[in-house]
Design an enzyme around this catalytic site. Structure first.
Site, mmCIF file in Angstrom:
data_model
loop_
_atom_site.group_PDB
_atom_site.id
_atom_site.type_symbol
_atom_site.label_atom_id
_atom_site.label_comp_id
_atom_site.label_asym_id
_atom_site.label_seq_id
_atom_site.Cartn_x
_atom_site.Cartn_y
_atom_site.Cartn_z
ATOM 1 N N ASN A 257 0.398 11.250 6.455
ATOM 2 C CA ASN A 257 -0.787 10.881 7.226
ATOM 3 C C ASN A 257 -1.765 12.022 7.441
ATOM 4 O O ASN A 257 -2.853 11.809 7.967
ATOM 5 C CB ASN A 257 -0.360 10.299 8.571
ATOM 6 C CG ASN A 257 0.217 8.920 8.380
ATOM 7 O OD1 ASN A 257 -0.483 8.030 7.925
ATOM 8 N ND2 ASN A 257 1.488 8.762 8.673
ATOM 9 N N GLU B 195 6.716 5.128 7.398
ATOM 10 C CA GLU B 195 6.315 6.305 6.635
ATOM 11 C C GLU B 195 7.215 7.495 6.962
ATOM 12 O O GLU B 195 7.336 7.901 8.109
ATOM 13 C CB GLU B 195 4.851 6.627 6.921
ATOM 14 C CG GLU B 195 3.942 5.577 6.268
ATOM 15 C CD GLU B 195 2.533 5.612 6.758
ATOM 16 O OE1 GLU B 195 1.669 5.091 6.048
ATOM 17 O OE2 GLU B 195 2.297 6.148 7.847
ATOM 18 N N THR C 15 -1.197 -1.605 6.860
ATOM 19 C CA THR C 15 -1.258 -2.497 7.999
ATOM 20 C C THR C 15 -0.017 -3.353 7.861
ATOM 21 O O THR C 15 0.749 -3.186 6.933
ATOM 22 C CB THR C 15 -2.545 -3.344 7.904
ATOM 23 O OG1 THR C 15 -2.860 -3.847 9.174
ATOM 24 C CG2 THR C 15 -2.381 -4.506 6.962
ATOM 25 N N THR D 276 0.873 -1.183 0.000
ATOM 26 C CA THR D 276 0.000 0.000 0.000
ATOM 27 C C THR D 276 0.905 1.226 0.000
ATOM 28 O O THR D 276 1.343 1.662 -1.058
ATOM 29 C CB THR D 276 -0.964 0.003 1.205
ATOM 30 O OG1 THR D 276 -0.231 -0.123 2.403
ATOM 31 C CG2 THR D 276 -1.972 -1.118 1.083
ATOM 32 N N LYS E 122 4.522 -6.652 4.174
ATOM 33 C CA LYS E 122 4.197 -5.275 3.807
ATOM 34 C C LYS E 122 3.843 -4.504 5.070
ATOM 35 O O LYS E 122 3.484 -5.077 6.095
ATOM 36 C CB LYS E 122 3.049 -5.217 2.801
ATOM 37 C CG LYS E 122 1.745 -5.751 3.290
ATOM 38 C CD LYS E 122 0.624 -4.801 3.577
ATOM 39 C CE LYS E 122 0.877 -3.379 3.269
ATOM 40 N NZ LYS E 122 -0.180 -2.543 3.963
#
Lengths: 413, 413
Positions: free
Chosen positions: A408, A285, A195, A158, A184
């Site tokens: 985010n 991230e 996730t 993702t 992942k």
């Protein structure tokens, strides 16, 4: 929204051998993404033994509920994973979607829905149109082939900026077996997707209860010692399955996790899971640096782990590392807030090899230059010695950058 | 490094009346800052009753240790606070610095060191030169005057972008008494400085044990329900003292926290502490929005509080609010990770007045426009109904912006 590849991405990806008894296919169902694969099917020719560990969230996704129910059966014939939609917090529709997908997979592969395992990753709360997946499954089942691990790792991404694969080979009873894994994850829950998922397969012949014991033990110092942002997903799933195909080459059937012939396998499994888990942390991230927090001298290993997580989850520690600031005061703060036994006046703290604090105060030989040099590295080992006992643990995380906030904080739409 | 004043700063500051029996002075000791005050002295003409609550950190600062030891004496004559250096993790030197400061204050004011209370806020691990403070104290003791609450609030600031003051007046036994308070704090630990400090004084005549009981109760829904970044300071200090000077105007001497004449006082104290605590949240580093997280329908109040803190501390919830994103999936995630009793299929979630999720799925009447409008407000109420019981709690926090990372990721030097 594509993000630049993490500077911590592996420089080279390992060549992934096939796992005997296992075939792979990926496809593009257009669940959310355009122009990329988003469905993964893994098929086992014969029933494989299966083990799994799942999120501890009290609000798990529908596929997590589904897998937990099937785990008691102990066998896996098909694994179906989609990206783009987590099928979490989707109520009765979510349960229906897992049932439809499993029925489709069972028909395509020739097994029962109880031998199908599912995982979904992506946006929460959006109903998943399972027909998009089940329509693809017959074609994927026909096309499935032994190669394709790298493609499998890509199909489940993702917000990941690189696919995560790992492989190990070891001997069991003199016969070489292989363990392959993919994972992942970039935030525990990312923008609206993401996730932590990982799927690991081996051709070793290990019974399901033994496999579960091996997995439960190996997950603690690996995936359960990784944090990006302290936010636990509704969907975390780690499935390990063993096709047993190596039996044809003389590999022994193993029924007990304590079997001494598993010594090398246990070590390789732990090493592979840690490899994948660290790849997840390094793709956190916005990450620019990997942080390895080791706490030693604690009253117990579990106390060391709680303190290490307190440090690794502290936004102030993580922003300090992002700023290349050897701010050990924040490490003291994080030790103190953990609530675990600690004696301020016995604490010592290192960044890399540089001891910055000792016996409850700044190190008498503290050198700002040496500390700053340590902080400029891309991997930052933070070590805390509590001076109380023999407990020890290491947790892996990444720094907290403006990019994390940008990723985010964007609108979902 | 100065930061722009928070957009959530109060539009007007209340006029702060004097507290009878209490005098105030501030001075510039040049501990770290140039050209601003950094020392606060409060002097009580007669011994005041005193109560305090302190950080739960296992690695508290030297002044916290010092205050805890003096609290058993039950009386306060002088309070000395400095900004710029936290005197935390400073070992034996830190203890010596508290003793030197207290001795200086005792001499200047004419009391014993056991009647002096101290707080320090600023960089951790740097030895505090107490002589800079004690040299100022005789002059401050002479200059101290009943006015000066706003100056007091300014002298204790670190990364705060505005001074935090509050005042309330109520009657006890038909006589008006006043409660004044100041606070500081922006991150639990900020760049290298900061922590949460609050000092509250009243002219009411309340014995120390009763004062402590009132404070311990009032701190739970106020300061203990505020979080900026989940990082607990080594130095958090809240001191409440009562000069008793209102006795001269006929106010009764109160010995018991349960005394019914305290009804209005209790309410006013709670209200004032919540006012100050919210000012702290609204000055959270980089904050653009205040978030009020209310959890109801929990099995107990304490369960509701843990869930509310899990939501309020989630970086993914906080970044979503920063991005004005009605991302209720992240609220579900935070409920799930709290570990508290919750039934996914009974959850309802509101942003402002907009119900976005109901009975474990997206609200059937969900309107992206309505939800987006709610997210554009500067105060974002997030409400979760668990549908399990009567437990209820509210926690106050702020959003997580790139500015937080910038403030905390800068080099110390």
């Amino acid at each position: 929204m594509a993000h630049a590849v993490s500077p911590l991405a592996p420089k080279t990806a390992p060549a992934m051998p096939a796992i005997e008894g296992l075939r792979i296919a990926t496809g593009a169902a257009g669940i959310k993404y355009k122009g990329r694969t988003d469905v993964l099917l893994m098929v086992c020719d014969r029933p494989a033994s299966v083990a799994g560990v799942f999120t501890r969230s009290r609000c798990p996704s529908a596929p997590v509920d589904f897998c937990r129910a099937n785990l008691s059966g102990g066998t896996l014939r098909a694994l179906v994973v989609n990206s783009g939609n987590a099928n979490a917090f989707t109520g009765a529709k979510g349960r229906a979607a897992t049932e439809e997908t499993a029925r489709g997979a069972a028909e395509a592969v020739g097994c029962t829905p109880g031998e199908v395992f599912l995982a979904s990753t992506g946006v929460i709360g959006e109903p998943l149109d399972a027909s998009k997946i089940s329509a693809l499954l017959p074609e994927l089942a026909s096309a499935a082939a032994p190669a394709g691990w790298a493609e499998a790792a890509s199909a489940i991404m993702t917000t990941d900026t690189y696919p995560k694969v790992a492989t190990r080979s070891v001997e069991i009873g003199g016969v070489t077996v292989t363990i392959n894994g993919i994972a992942k994850g970039a935030g525990m829950i990312a923008p609206d997707m993401a996730t932590m998922l990982s799927f690991v397969a081996t051709d070793a012949d290990i019974a399901a209860p033994a496999l579960q014991a091996l997995l439960s033990r190996a997950v603690e110092p690996s995936f359960n010692s990784v944090t990006v942002d302290s936010d636990t997903s509704t969907s975390d799933t780690l499935i390990l399955f063993a096709t047993g195909a190596a039996e044809a080459r003389g590999a022994p059937a193993i029924a007990d996790a304590g079997d001494e012939r598993l010594t090398a396998f246990r070590a390789a499994l732990s090493d592979l899971l840690l490899d994948l888990a660290r790849q997840v942390a390094r793709d956190g991230e916005g990450a620019r640096k990997e942080i390895q927090v080791t706490v030693e001298g604690a009253e117990s290993d579990s106390s060391a782990k709680r303190i290490a997580l307190s440090i690794a989850n502290s936004p102030l520690v993580k922003t300090a590392v992002a700023g290349e600031d050897a701010n050990w005061g924040r490490v003291v703060m994080a030790v103190g807030k953990s609530g675990e036994p600690a004696d301020r006046d016995r604490l010592s703290i290192w960044f890399g090899d540089v001891r910055v604090a000792h016996a409850g105060a700044r190190d008498p030989n503290y050198s700002e230059d040496a500390a700053s040099a340590a902080m400029r590295e891309s991997v930052i080992p933070v070590r805390v010695d509590l001076g109380l006992g023999q407990g020890r643990w290491t947790v892996y995380t990444c720094d907290l950058t403006k990019e994390y906030v940008a990723i985010n904080g964007d609108y979902r739409s």
